[in-house]
Write an enzyme that holds these catalytic residues in place. Sequence first.
Site, PDB file in Angstrom:
ATOM      1  N   HIS A 197       0.824  -1.210   0.000  1.00 62.36           N
ATOM      2  CA  HIS A 197       0.000   0.000   0.000  1.00 62.36           C
ATOM      3  C   HIS A 197       0.859   1.261   0.000  1.00 62.36           C
ATOM      4  O   HIS A 197       0.517   2.261  -0.634  1.00 62.36           O
ATOM      5  CB  HIS A 197      -0.942  -0.001   1.203  1.00 62.36           C
ATOM      6  CG  HIS A 197      -1.788   1.216   1.296  1.00 62.36           C
ATOM      7  ND1 HIS A 197      -1.544   2.220   2.201  1.00 62.36           N
ATOM      8  CD2 HIS A 197      -2.871   1.618   0.572  1.00 62.36           C
ATOM      9  CE1 HIS A 197      -2.444   3.175   2.051  1.00 62.36           C
ATOM     10  NE2 HIS A 197      -3.252   2.843   1.064  1.00 62.36           N
ATOM     11  N   GLU A 199       1.734   2.117  -3.454  1.00 54.77           N
ATOM     12  CA  GLU A 199       0.644   2.743  -4.200  1.00 54.77           C
ATOM     13  C   GLU A 199       0.787   4.267  -4.147  1.00 54.77           C
ATOM     14  O   GLU A 199       0.520   4.959  -5.131  1.00 54.77           O
ATOM     15  CB  GLU A 199      -0.696   2.310  -3.609  1.00 54.77           C
ATOM     16  CG  GLU A 199      -1.895   2.956  -4.273  1.00 54.77           C
ATOM     17  CD  GLU A 199      -3.153   2.818  -3.446  1.00 54.77           C
ATOM     18  OE1 GLU A 199      -3.935   3.787  -3.400  1.00 54.77           O
ATOM     19  OE2 GLU A 199      -3.347   1.745  -2.851  1.00 54.77           O
ATOM     20  N   HIS A 200       1.240   4.778  -3.006  1.00 53.99           N
ATOM     21  CA  HIS A 200       1.448   6.220  -2.855  1.00 53.99           C
ATOM     22  C   HIS A 200       2.778   6.658  -3.483  1.00 53.99           C
ATOM     23  O   HIS A 200       2.838   7.675  -4.177  1.00 53.99           O
ATOM     24  CB  HIS A 200       1.439   6.592  -1.369  1.00 53.99           C
ATOM     25  CG  HIS A 200       0.087   6.494  -0.735  1.00 53.99           C
ATOM     26  ND1 HIS A 200      -0.654   7.599  -0.402  1.00 53.99           N
ATOM     27  CD2 HIS A 200      -0.656   5.414  -0.382  1.00 53.99           C
ATOM     28  CE1 HIS A 200      -1.799   7.203   0.135  1.00 53.99           C
ATOM     29  NE2 HIS A 200      -1.824   5.880   0.160  1.00 53.99           N
ATOM     30  N   GLU A 246      -3.704   7.950   6.984  1.00 52.98           N
ATOM     31  CA  GLU A 246      -4.811   7.194   6.401  1.00 52.98           C
ATOM     32  C   GLU A 246      -5.204   6.031   7.305  1.00 52.98           C
ATOM     33  O   GLU A 246      -6.395   5.735   7.476  1.00 52.98           O
ATOM     34  CB  GLU A 246      -4.430   6.675   5.013  1.00 52.98           C
ATOM     35  CG  GLU A 246      -5.545   5.913   4.313  1.00 52.98           C
ATOM     36  CD  GLU A 246      -5.142   5.390   2.946  1.00 52.98           C
ATOM     37  OE1 GLU A 246      -5.833   4.481   2.447  1.00 52.98           O
ATOM     38  OE2 GLU A 246      -4.148   5.879   2.388  1.00 52.98           O
TER      39      GLU A 246
END
Length: 391
Positions: free
Chosen positions: A65, A68-69, A145
């Site tokens: 994840h 992904e950023h 997040e």
Amino acid sequence: MANVLFKPTEIYSQSEGRIDFVEFTLENGLHVILHEDHSTPIVAVNVCYHVGSKNEKPDKTGFAHLFEHLMFDGSKNVKRGEFDKYITQAGGYDNAYTTEDKTNYYEVLPSNYLELALWLESDRMLGFSIQEISLITQREVVKEERRWRYENRPYGSAWIKISEKSFKKHPYRWPVIGYQEHLDRASMDDVREFYETFYVPNNAVLVIAGDIDIEKTKRLVEKYFAEIPKGPDNIPRPPAEDELNDSEIREIVEDVNAPLPAVFMSYRIPEEGNEDSYALALLSNILSVGESSRLYQRLVYKDKIANEVETYADAREHPGLFLIYAISNPGFNSDTLEKVIDEEIEKIKNYGVEEKELEKAKNKVESALVAARQTVQGGSSGALLYILQKT
């Protein structure tokens, strides 16, 4: 220039609901799927990497994840903050998502800007170029997040607990977003190793759908992707097997953010593509989709003991979970919810479902599938799902 391996090229028709597409593989292992649709002057580009949270190490969770950023924060020829600008200035949009099994990046934009999207995607596949400032920045973004999704959201902690309790050894046991202490320890060496292991053409599928010419698009794919070096052949994959629970597992989770008692239940189910996975998807529909569904009718409408109830057949690459959750109305507790849910499940186990009820569920699923395929992004996702299941 490296050559494109066009054999075998497979062409699939739309008979029986299939999407027309052509697929082939470059010599570096990148698998390509092309779907031509001239209904609108739009094109969708998806690059899906076969890496999700299950590919992480137990002491380095959250990397899939995190990437992904990071992958939007600059590449070899694209400066930090410029990726999104290129797409929005062309009149398009872009995004990405990470699951337990894959990380998918996509752009949807006017078809005359197809080459721009291919250049951007190939540039971030070309080689490691992540800067330390990006790691520091995006690590904090992901941590925030995590707080927003789980730590400060009502019932958020229950979703983490249910995965931890449902799996014993399989990496599905940790959340996709990872654990905060692992993100804090992430170093540039860790990031480079993850990129060079998984962000390689032979671990990716490129799907292009929309207003394209197949032969011209093949040449563009070769131009931008064929010379990217192939990655390692022995990409690490966790085993699918896990120890099954020999008895029911229960845990009471104290959550200061939860205003009312709730119940979360999970059952282990087969992997995606297994014949039973389709039956479970229909079962989920029968139980909780729409106001006429069984659990909604019983818990919300008739007994009025819950204000929300939902089920979800979370089929994954490896055996996944069938999830049920319900949030009580004031004056009721989770034991009451659980008792009624169990009663409804027992009814189906003992008496099955009516043919009319099953047909209604099938119609809902088919309607959702048709609606999704009416967009170029939905069409590209459908082709992507096909190849992931096929491989």
